[in-house]
Design a protein around this motif. Structure first.
Motif, PDB file in Angstrom:
ATOM      1  N   ALA A   1       0.851  -1.183   0.000  1.00 33.34           N
ATOM      2  CA  ALA A   1       0.000   0.000   0.000  1.00 33.34           C
ATOM      3  C   ALA A   1       0.890   1.238   0.000  1.00 33.34           C
ATOM      4  CB  ALA A   1      -0.914   0.002   1.222  1.00 33.34           C
ATOM      5  N   ILE A   2       0.720   2.089  -0.991  1.00 33.56           N
ATOM      6  CA  ILE A   2       1.526   3.309  -1.073  1.00 33.56           C
ATOM      7  C   ILE A   2       0.605   4.497  -1.261  1.00 33.56           C
ATOM      8  CG2 ILE A   2       3.553   2.159  -2.034  1.00 33.56           C
ATOM      9  CD1 ILE A   2       2.699   3.357  -4.773  1.00 33.56           C
ATOM     10  N   LYS A   3       1.017   5.618  -0.696  1.00 31.90           N
ATOM     11  CA  LYS A   3       0.359   6.870  -1.041  1.00 31.90           C
ATOM     12  C   LYS A   3       0.841   7.282  -2.419  1.00 31.90           C
ATOM     13  CE  LYS A   3      -1.444   9.222   2.904  1.00 31.90           C
ATOM     14  NZ  LYS A   3      -1.622  10.530   3.523  1.00 31.90           N
ATOM     15  N   ILE A   4      -0.092   7.638  -3.259  1.00 36.14           N
ATOM     16  CA  ILE A   4       0.260   7.921  -4.657  1.00 36.14           C
ATOM     17  C   ILE A   4       1.196   9.124  -4.704  1.00 36.14           C
ATOM     18  CG2 ILE A   4      -0.655   8.570  -6.897  1.00 36.14           C
ATOM     19  CD1 ILE A   4      -3.282   7.184  -6.064  1.00 36.14           C
ATOM     20  N   PRO A   5       2.436   8.928  -5.154  1.00 40.27           N
ATOM     21  CA  PRO A   5       3.371  10.070  -5.200  1.00 40.27           C
ATOM     22  C   PRO A   5       3.075  10.968  -6.393  1.00 40.27           C
ATOM     23  CG  PRO A   5       4.436   8.087  -6.002  1.00 40.27           C
ATOM     24  CD  PRO A   5       3.058   7.679  -5.583  1.00 40.27           C
ATOM     25  N   ILE A   6       3.521  12.213  -6.265  1.00 40.81           N
ATOM     26  CA  ILE A   6       3.302  13.191  -7.330  1.00 40.81           C
ATOM     27  C   ILE A   6       4.612  13.905  -7.596  1.00 40.81           C
ATOM     28  CG2 ILE A   6       2.461  14.868  -5.622  1.00 40.81           C
ATOM     29  CD1 ILE A   6       0.806  16.147  -7.829  1.00 40.81           C
ATOM     30  N   VAL A   7       4.868  14.185  -8.848  1.00 36.75           N
ATOM     31  CA  VAL A   7       6.054  14.927  -9.243  1.00 36.75           C
ATOM     32  C   VAL A   7       5.642  15.945 -10.300  1.00 36.75           C
ATOM     33  CG1 VAL A   7       6.696  13.282 -11.037  1.00 36.75           C
ATOM     34  CG2 VAL A   7       8.455  14.724 -10.027  1.00 36.75           C
ATOM     35  N   CYS A   8       6.274  17.105 -10.222  1.00 38.60           N
ATOM     36  CA  CYS A   8       5.983  18.187 -11.162  1.00 38.60           C
ATOM     37  C   CYS A   8       7.148  18.305 -12.142  1.00 38.60           C
ATOM     38  CB  CYS A   8       5.780  19.496 -10.402  1.00 38.60           C
ATOM     39  SG  CYS A   8       5.392  20.904 -11.461  1.00 38.60           S
ATOM     40  N   VAL A   9       6.847  18.235 -13.432  1.00 37.45           N
ATOM     41  CA  VAL A   9       7.863  18.362 -14.487  1.00 37.45           C
ATOM     42  C   VAL A   9       7.643  19.700 -15.185  1.00 37.45           C
ATOM     43  CG1 VAL A   9       8.830  17.348 -16.565  1.00 37.45           C
ATOM     44  CG2 VAL A   9       7.934  15.870 -14.768  1.00 37.45           C
ATOM     45  N   VAL A  10       8.717  20.483 -15.285  1.00 37.69           N
ATOM     46  CA  VAL A  10       8.593  21.861 -15.779  1.00 37.69           C
ATOM     47  C   VAL A  10       9.391  22.028 -17.057  1.00 37.69           C
ATOM     48  CG1 VAL A  10       8.900  24.291 -15.232  1.00 37.69           C
ATOM     49  CG2 VAL A  10       8.333  22.665 -13.410  1.00 37.69           C
ATOM     50  N   LEU A  11       8.737  22.527 -18.086  1.00 39.07           N
ATOM     51  CA  LEU A  11       9.372  22.929 -19.333  1.00 39.07           C
ATOM     52  C   LEU A  11       9.031  24.397 -19.596  1.00 39.07           C
ATOM     53  CD1 LEU A  11       9.209  19.729 -19.918  1.00 39.07           C
ATOM     54  CD2 LEU A  11       9.371  20.420 -22.307  1.00 39.07           C
ATOM     55  N   GLU A  12      10.056  25.180 -19.858  1.00 39.25           N
ATOM     56  CA  GLU A  12       9.851  26.573 -20.234  1.00 39.25           C
ATOM     57  C   GLU A  12       8.950  27.269 -19.206  1.00 39.25           C
ATOM     58  OE1 GLU A  12       8.789  29.706 -23.544  1.00 39.25           O
ATOM     59  OE2 GLU A  12       7.455  28.456 -22.409  1.00 39.25           O
ATOM     60  N   GLY A  13       8.003  28.086 -19.645  1.00 35.14           N
ATOM     61  CA  GLY A  13       7.026  28.671 -18.741  1.00 35.14           C
ATOM     62  C   GLY A  13       7.255  30.137 -18.445  1.00 35.14           C
ATOM     63  N   GLY A  14       6.166  30.752 -17.934  1.00 31.58           N
ATOM     64  CA  GLY A  14       6.186  32.161 -17.590  1.00 31.58           C
ATOM     65  C   GLY A  14       5.843  32.380 -16.125  1.00 31.58           C
ATOM     66  N   PRO A  15       5.234  33.523 -15.790  1.00 29.69           N
ATOM     67  CA  PRO A  15       4.912  33.817 -14.383  1.00 29.69           C
ATOM     68  C   PRO A  15       3.995  32.779 -13.746  1.00 29.69           C
ATOM     69  CG  PRO A  15       4.738  35.789 -15.745  1.00 29.69           C
ATOM     70  CD  PRO A  15       4.948  34.659 -16.672  1.00 29.69           C
ATOM     71  N   GLY A  16       3.009  32.288 -14.490  1.00 31.82           N
ATOM     72  CA  GLY A  16       2.125  31.267 -13.923  1.00 31.82           C
ATOM     73  C   GLY A  16       2.877  29.994 -13.577  1.00 31.82           C
ATOM     74  N   THR A  17       3.855  29.647 -14.397  1.00 31.78           N
ATOM     75  CA  THR A  17       4.660  28.449 -14.127  1.00 31.78           C
ATOM     76  C   THR A  17       5.481  28.619 -12.855  1.00 31.78           C
ATOM     77  OG1 THR A  17       4.789  28.020 -16.502  1.00 31.78           O
ATOM     78  CG2 THR A  17       6.395  26.904 -15.093  1.00 31.78           C
TER      79      THR A  17
END
Length: 1508
Positions: free
Chosen positions: A329-345
């Motif tokens: 049983a695992i807590k579902i992990p999350i990862v954020c992958v970032v390409l380029e982007g502006g102020p919102g990123t």
């Protein structure tokens, strides 16, 4: 309230119970896992959807559609503007629009009517209302082939749990093992081709291998388009099963172009969507390569970013869910992958880091990603406003003018906080060593975050391993988990081992075995029961087990299904292995067995209601281990047809040959009952592989030592039910194994008994006829060959007990019996039996006695019924019984005078059957034996042929009889005319009257009255000539002969030929296989031939009946001594290792494998060349940077020299030339700042977190360089916030009015409130004190009670960590401490037992909660005796510009484990508030406490010289 009321009416009552109100703040509701089971009202609609539909993402059945059509409008809503207010802006076409962005005709009819109570101002909270959604179903992208996905339009206030339920229950998605949130530029941008390919391949690989969900913005532009194209390329290059990647696009409904085509109140199945980039204008199209779309609606049009809050909530909700897969049983992990982007990123990255989500930044993609990547390795003190300004001017050259000074300050602060959390930040750089793939970078980022996460004990290592097992990434486990940083105990891996076994991950099983997991310790009785409890429901063995349990329930007349035990497994296994094996798991007695006692802390594993953790818990009882754990695991894997897993386990087995043969038998038996043809073929192929393994091992053994190899054949294997390898091979019909030269040599050795096998058969026959030759050298014995002389009686016994001699004597006896029988039938059959006939009866009686002995002979204790069934299964035994019964019937008739002749007839038939029995005797012959096998196979063809022939014979016979003869009533002549004559016609005996030419009325009876003549055909009354149609009968005869003589007989010949060719190839194997039965029969047969065999029977009866002696085991079994058996098995295991190594070498030398290896090496070489080019470029850049550093240092030195010369009066009238460019100087100023500040940052950090805890107030961003009050900061305009504490009697005023603030006396005792600071006098400005540590970005007192210092007390209670014997545990040569920590109600984190001091109090209120009242005074004495480790400012998130926390930390250490005060403290702790959690915890830098508390612990460990 009107909106809420309407929602409550529309939503079902059950949903309202679990879904929060629309206006509720999600941060104020702490949701636990138990809150989310299923949306209750969905259990009816989704019951049929969620059961058997997990494999397909897109259900097509009508029931699923009906469920979806009824469920979605009830539970999911959209938003509509209900009041049209004309906006000052116009649409793209210049038309008037509402404040919401929609045209007038796009509103509801009521929205355009004159307002009554709505007011004139447009307010989204009042004028936008929710109603059932009208856009959901399947989306089909027109003109793009079979591009189909799922979509739904949802309100921006939809609870995340409802969306998650829709995806998992109605859309049929499996819960993810990983959540990848891809964010970045929403507009198209340019990436380097190589970087683009690396990103695409890596992203899809990590999603496909781990079973992840990819979440993007869903539009056909920017980073979303890159992700979509990556998924598209992968699907095109893979098979259908591998190509299923869940890509979820969360977009704003109001910005989707052509969204009108998606509106369908009853659901679009499918809805046709046109991707039109040319005419989309300011809107965006959906990306056709995404599989699912969630379109977030807030009632407006053309406003981007609406989906971000719901996307954030949904991702957070999913990451809080626990997924059970493969027993873990695992807590579902999350990862954020970032390409380029502006102020919102940037905001997205900051929020992700703040929430503890690891981020992977792809360097080289541009803009924000490159800004963060370029400063990520710098000390935080070097990341200044000037540096960020320079980076933005380069990377945002098109939009740099839009960055105001305040925006630069905000970006600097956020980037500083992002870089400060380095454990959550991973920069993917092309060509970085060990990180060539994005998938590795993503998984490494998750492991790095987990490794640096605060934890108790070894929680994070367990979590990392659980993630690796769930993702099935053994490469990551090898490189990231099983390193020198952590020592894994084999028992720590047991739960993961079970999870890997259940989820069929052989690579992990192999890894755990390499890491020292011992199967003898792992496989216990309860573990095995747990594994069988979690068999795949589709497995045939599972259904057989359920059948056994049902039978037991019916037998016991119980209502409950009995709990699975190993004796149930044994019952099924005995059916598969055959009755020659004893039960592998005996039925336990009534006493309950002890449970497992293997401790595995901090692991929660759960599968199908049973918990693995309960198996591995401490217990006072002993552990029940199984006899052979490798055998148990091998059987468990084989019955599920898990090839790779079984191969790994078989390689660990000691009794490997028996194991391989047993696996072959099990698989063949399961294949007979398996309905799926693919599974059947796979089972048979695997069974053949195991037979080849057994042959390979036996071949090596036989080459090494023939005698020991033959011992392996007959050794009784206790592990495999007291059977032998030879018996297992025979049960499994492993002809290749039995026909092996070594096995045949052993059978020949058994056949000759104690005689040498090189004796000629004629010598044996000669000695049988004249036995005195035995005492000469005419016959050699095996013992004499070994120079062991034999006595006369011994030689005689050895000769006549040899199976070959017994066989020859039985042949002689049988031939004598047949000759005598024939003589009596033909010559001496008298009314009164003669002595010869009586001799035949006596002879037959001896044969009956022998057959009875064979049927009842039961050395293995199988029982009479089982032995009788086994006896009858043999064809030759059936023939014997048939012959005996016919003989007895004939004898009965013969003894009755009236039936003497019928008795002789029946006895004649019995003689035929006895003669047929001779064929069994000839099976021992290498020449005749194979031919008999061919004859037996051809008999089956004959029976099939006779069926076809009977159709033609009967049809022709009936037609002929009906045409020729009128009303023949005699049955015997009917049979002759229909069957007999028609059958003889095939062989040329054509009836003479069939064509009327040779008709003779004298040869027939006109009226059918003559019993010896057939009835005449139809004739005329005058001349007695036949009147039947001769032309018809001739045609029928010709057709009949054509089909029977030519077609059917040639078919029979062809069938015989096919059978002969088919059997001829394997005749030798079949003969060798069947030869064993004859050898075993005569090996265990009494030596005397019939009728003298009755003497042996009498001897056997006396021994068993009167003397009660156990039966002698004549079977080919040998029970070895323990030492001899252990040595033999070790020798076998050694040769098995040689065999496996030889197999690996052969695989490597295989041409196809060599080609694959060469291709792989070429790919690696090409990749290394590319990387080398990238690295060389990087080296050049580093050298240029180093050269620039040197030039800059030289310029600084020259400038200092010029300034010194000018100061001493050596200046000239000319201007001083500039040394170095100003741009480089500015950059270097930035680089050289704060070098001394990195190790000891002087500024508070927690007190500058942008979101103030417990509120929605955002601080003013304060970068590090602007913290001191002495630094000028004209932009500084912090908001004010002071919380009101209704439960506090003493608190400063809520407002910041000067009148109320002047009443406060700072830097002194103000009544009971101590406003003096440990740091001396602090400044007061406009009636408010200034934080001595600098700016925090917030005015007021926040959640603190008083302006100025708020005093606190934090006792640090410690003791040494000790072993059971009392010795102190050390790590890195330092003693280890245990510290007292507490978890207070409504708090998720642990803390030191202390807190704020109330005015006039000496102990904090939180400390009083922990201790009983009677111990307060004693604890104060302990504090007085303790050591003060800290006194002053505490970096607390609640601090503001005008209020801060100052604390006194006192170390209370118990050096002696028998300290009386410590024992009293423990006793008073045990009686504390039950809502509090208190524990002694090992002191470590990863202990999960508040960050400021960990600083205090560090000081205590330094004081005591302990490990930290």
């Amino acid at each position: 309230m009107s909106v809420r009321g309407r929602c409550a009416k529309v939503l079902p009552s059950e949903l309202n119970k679990v879904c929060p109100e629309r206006g509720d703040d999600p941060t104020t509701h702490s949701r636990k896992m138990s809150d989310f089971e299923v949306v209750p009202n969905l259990q009816q609609s989704s019951s049929s959807v969620s059961k058997g539909r997990r494999k397909a993402h897109f259900p097509t059945g009508s029931n699923e559609k009906e469920n979806l059509i009824s469920w979605i409008p009830e539970n999911i809503r959209k938003k509509e503007c209900t009041y049209f207010v004309e906006s000052s802006q116009t649409s793209d076409s210049g038309r008037i629009v509402c404040e919401c962005g929609y045209l007038r005709e796009q509103h509801l009819d009521d929205a355009a009517k004159p307002p009554i109570f709505l007011g004139k101002e447009w307010d989204p909270r009042r004028h936008i209302q929710e109603m059932p959604t009208d856009a959901f179903g399947d989306i089909h992208f027109t003109g793009l082939g079979q591009k189909t996905g799922k979509y739904v339009r949802v309100s921006s206030d939809t609870p995340p749990r409802v969306i998650y339920h829709l995806m998992t229950q109605h859309w049929g998605l499996d819960a993810p093992n990983l959540l990848i949130s891809v964010t970045g530029g929403a507009k198209n941008f340019i990436m380097k081709p190589r970087l683009k390919n690396i990103f695409r391949q890596g992203l899809v690989k990590v999603a496909q291998t781990t079973g992840a969900w990819i979440i993007t913005g869903g539009s056909h532009a920017g980073v979303m388009k890159q992700v979509g194209e990556a998924v598209r390329d992968f699907i095109l290059s893979c098979s259908h099963k591998e190509g299923e990647i869940v890509t979820i696009g969360i977009a704003t409904w109001g910005t989707v172009y052509n969204r009108e085509s998606l509106i369908c109140p009853m659901g679009g199945f499918p809805a046709e969507y046109v991707l039109d980039e040319e005419n989309q204008g300011s809107l965006s199209c959906l990306d056709s390569n995404h599989s699912h779309f969630i379109l977030v609606d807030d009632g407006t049009h053309g406003r981007y970013g609406v989906e971000i809050p719901l996307r954030t909530k949904l991702e957070k909700f999913i990451s809080e869910q626990t997924k059970v897969k493969g027993g873990v049983a695992i807590k579902i992990p999350i990862v954020c992958v970032v390409l380029e982007g502006g102020p919102g990123t940037l905001d997205t990255i900051y929020n992700a880091i703040t929430n503890g989500t690891p981020c992977v930044i792809v360097e080289g993609s541009g803009r924000v990603a490159d800004v963060i990547a370029q400063v990520a390795n710098l000390p935080v003190a070097k990341i200044t406003i000037a540096l960020i300004q320079k980076k933005l001017s380069v990377l945002f050259h098109d939009t740099y003018e839009l960055f105001t000074e305040g925006k630069l300050v905000e970006w600097t602060k956020k980037i500083q906080d992002i870089v400060r959390s380095r454990q959550l930040l991973t920069i993917f750089r092309e060509g970085k060593y060990g990180q060539q793939d994005v998938d590795v970078a993503i998984l490494q980022a998750l492991f790095k975050a987990s490794r640096n996460q605060d934890h108790f004990g070894r929680e994070n290592w367990d979590h990392q391993l659980k993630l690796a097992v769930a993702w099935n990434r053994v490469d990551i486990a090898r490189s990231e988990i099983f390193t020198d940083d952590h020592d894994w105990k084999p028992t720590d891996l047991h739960p993961m081992m079970a999870a890997a076994l259940i989820s069929n991950k052989p690579e992990f099983v192999k890894l755990f075995l390499e890491q020292g997991v011992r199967l003898k310790e792992f496989v216990t009785w309860d573990t095995l029961v747990y594994l069988y409890d979690n068999l795949a429901p589709s497995c045939l063995f599972h259904s057989k087990l359920q059948k056994v349990l049902l039978e037991e329930r019916e037998h016991t007349a119980g209502s409950k299904m009995p709990r699975l035990q190993l004796h149930h497994v044994s019952q099924v296994l005995r059916e598969l292995l055959g009755c020659s094996t004893q039960p592998l798991y005996p039925k336990p007695k009534q006493t309950e067995r002890p449970r497992l006692s293997i401790p595995v802390p901090h692991i929660k594993l759960n599968v199908q209601g049973s918990s693995l953790r309960s198996l591995y818990k401490r217990s006072a009882g002993r552990v029940t281990f199984t006899m052979d754990p490798v055998r148990d695991l091998l059987i468990w894997a084989v019955v599920q047809n898990r090839k790779e897993l079984a191969e790994i386990i078989w390689a660990q087995s000691q009794d490997c040959m028996a194991a391989a043969l047993a696996c072959s038998k099990i698989l063949k038996e399961l294949a007979k009952e398996e309905e799926d043809t693919d599974t059947t073929d796979a089972m048979l192929a695997l069974a053949e592989q195991y037979e080849h393994k057994a042959i390979g091992v036996f071949t090596d053994c036989y080459r090494k030592d023939e005698e020991r190899a033959q011992k392996l054949l007959t050794r009784v294997s206790e592990a495999w039910g007291k059977t032998t390898c030879l018996q297992l091979a025979l049960e499994a019909k492993n002809m290749n194994f039995v026909s092996h030269g070594g096995v045949q040599a052993f059978l020949t050795k058994v056949w000759w008994g104690k005689l040498c096998v090189d004796n000629g058969l004629w010598r044996v026959i000669t000695c049988m006829l004249f036995f005195p030759l035995l005492y000469t050298n005419f016959i050699t014995f095996s013992r004499e060959k070994r120079l062991q002389p034999m006595g006369c009686l011994t030689r005689l016994r050895a000769f006549f007990t040899a199976p070959v001699v017994i066989f020859l004597m039985n042949i002689l006896s049988y031939f004598t019996f047949l000759l005598l029988f024939a003589y009596v039938l033909m010559v001496d059959f008298q009314p009164m039996p003669s002595w010869r006939e009586y001799l035949i009866y006596f002879w037959l009686f001896s044969l009956v006695c022998e057959e009875t002995r064979q049927m009842l002979y039961d050395p293995d204790g199988l029982g009479v019924v089982k032995m009788a069934s086994l006896y009858i299964k043999d064809f030759w035994n059936k023939l014997d019984i048939c012959a005996i019964l016919v003989f007895i019937a004939g004898l009965t008739c013969r003894l009755i005078p009236s039936t003497l002749y019928p008795g002789r007839i029946i006895l004649s038939l019995a003689f035929i059957i006895f003669c047929l029995r001779l064929m069994h005797i000839f099976t021992v012959s290498k020449t005749l034996g194979p031919k008999i096998i061919i004859v037996k196979r051809m008999m089956k063809d004959v029976f099939f042929f006779l069926f076809l022939l009977a159709v033609w014979v009967v049809s022709f016979g009936v037609a002929k009889q009906a045409i020729l003869i009128h009303n023949e009533e005699r049955v015997e002549w009917l049979f002759r005319g229909v069957v007999y004559h028609s059958y003889l016609t095939i062989f040329g005996q054509i009836p003479s009257y069939i064509d009327g030419v040779n008709f003779n009325i004298d040869q027939c009876s006109p009226n059918g009255t003559d019993p010896y003549k057939p009835k005449c055909p139809e004739t005329n009354a005058d001349n007695k000539k036949p009147i039947f149609p001769e032309w018809l009968t001739v045609i029928l005869l010709c057709l009949y002969l054509l089909f029977t003589n030519i077609l059917l007989l040639n078919l029979l010949i062809a069938m015989f030929n096919y059978t002969f060719q088919q059997v001829q190839e394997h005749t030798d194997q079949i003969w060798k296989f069947q030869r064993h039965d004859l050898i075993e029969e005569y090996h265990g047969r009494p030596p005397a031939p019939p009728p003298l065999i009755l003497l042996n029977h009498l001897q056997l009866l006396l021994r068993r009946g009167l003397l009660r002696r156990p039966p002698t085991h004549h079977k080919l079994k040998e029970k070895l001594e323990k030492n001899e058996e252990a040595a033999l098995l070790s020798w076998e295991m050694y040769l098995k290792e040689n065999y496996l190594q030889h197999q690996q070498c052969q695989e490597k030398q295989n041409t196809e494998q060599m080609i694959r290896d060469i291709a792989q090496r070429v790919d690696v070489l090409a990749e290394l060349l590319d990387l080398d080019r990238v690295k060389r470029t990087g080296v050049v850049e580093q050298r240029l940077g180093s050269l620039e550093d040197q030039v800059h240092q030289s310029a600084q030195a020259l400038r200092w020299m010029m300034q010194a010369l000018r100061g001493n009066g050596f200046s000239s009238g000319e201007d001083v030339p500039a040394v170095g460019s100003s741009k480089a100087l500015d950059f270097r100023k930035v680089d050289l700042e704060g070098k001394a500040e990195e190790s000891h940052p002087p500024y508070h950090v927690l007190a500058r977190n942008l979101l103030y805890p417990g509120s929605h107030t955002l601080r003013f961003p304060v970068p590090d360089e602007k913290v001191p009050w002495e630094v000028d900061f004209p932009l500084y305009d912090p908001p004010a916030y002071s919380a009101e504490h209704k439960d506090m009697a003493v608190q400063d005023p809520f407002s910041l009015s000067l009148e109320s603030l002047l009443k406060i006396n700072y830097n002194t005792m103000d009544g009971l409130i101590d406003r003096q600071s440990f740091h001396g006098l602090y400044a007061v400005q406009d009636g408010l004190p200034l934080n001595p540590m600098g700016r925090t970005g917030l005015r007021g007192r926040g959640r603190l009670h008083c302006f100025g210092p708020n005093h606190a007390l934090h006792p640090v209670v410690t003791r040494w960590r000790r072993n059971l014997d009392g010795s102190i545990i050390r790590k890195s040569l330092k003693k280890m401490l245990e510290v007292l920590v507490a978890q207070y109600p409504l708090s998720d984190v642990w803390a030191l037992p202390g807190g704020s001091l109330e005015p006039g109090e000496t102990l904090p209120l939180k400390l009083k909660w922990i201790l009983r009242r009677e111990f307060w005074s004693q604890f104060q004495n302990l504090l007085k005796q303790g050591t003060e480790v800290h006194k002053g400012y505490l970096d607390d998130p609640r601090n503001t510009d005008n209020a801060w926390v100052e604390t006194v930390a006192v170390s209370v250490h118990f050096d002696n484990q028998n300290d009386v005060e410590m024992k009293r403290l423990n006793s008073f702790l045990q009686g504390c508030d039950p809502e509090l959690c208190i524990r002694w915890q090992v002191l470590d830098k990863r202990i999960p406490l508040h960050a400021n508390h960990k600083l205090l612990l560090h000081k205590v460990s330094t004081l005591l010289g302990a490990y930290y």
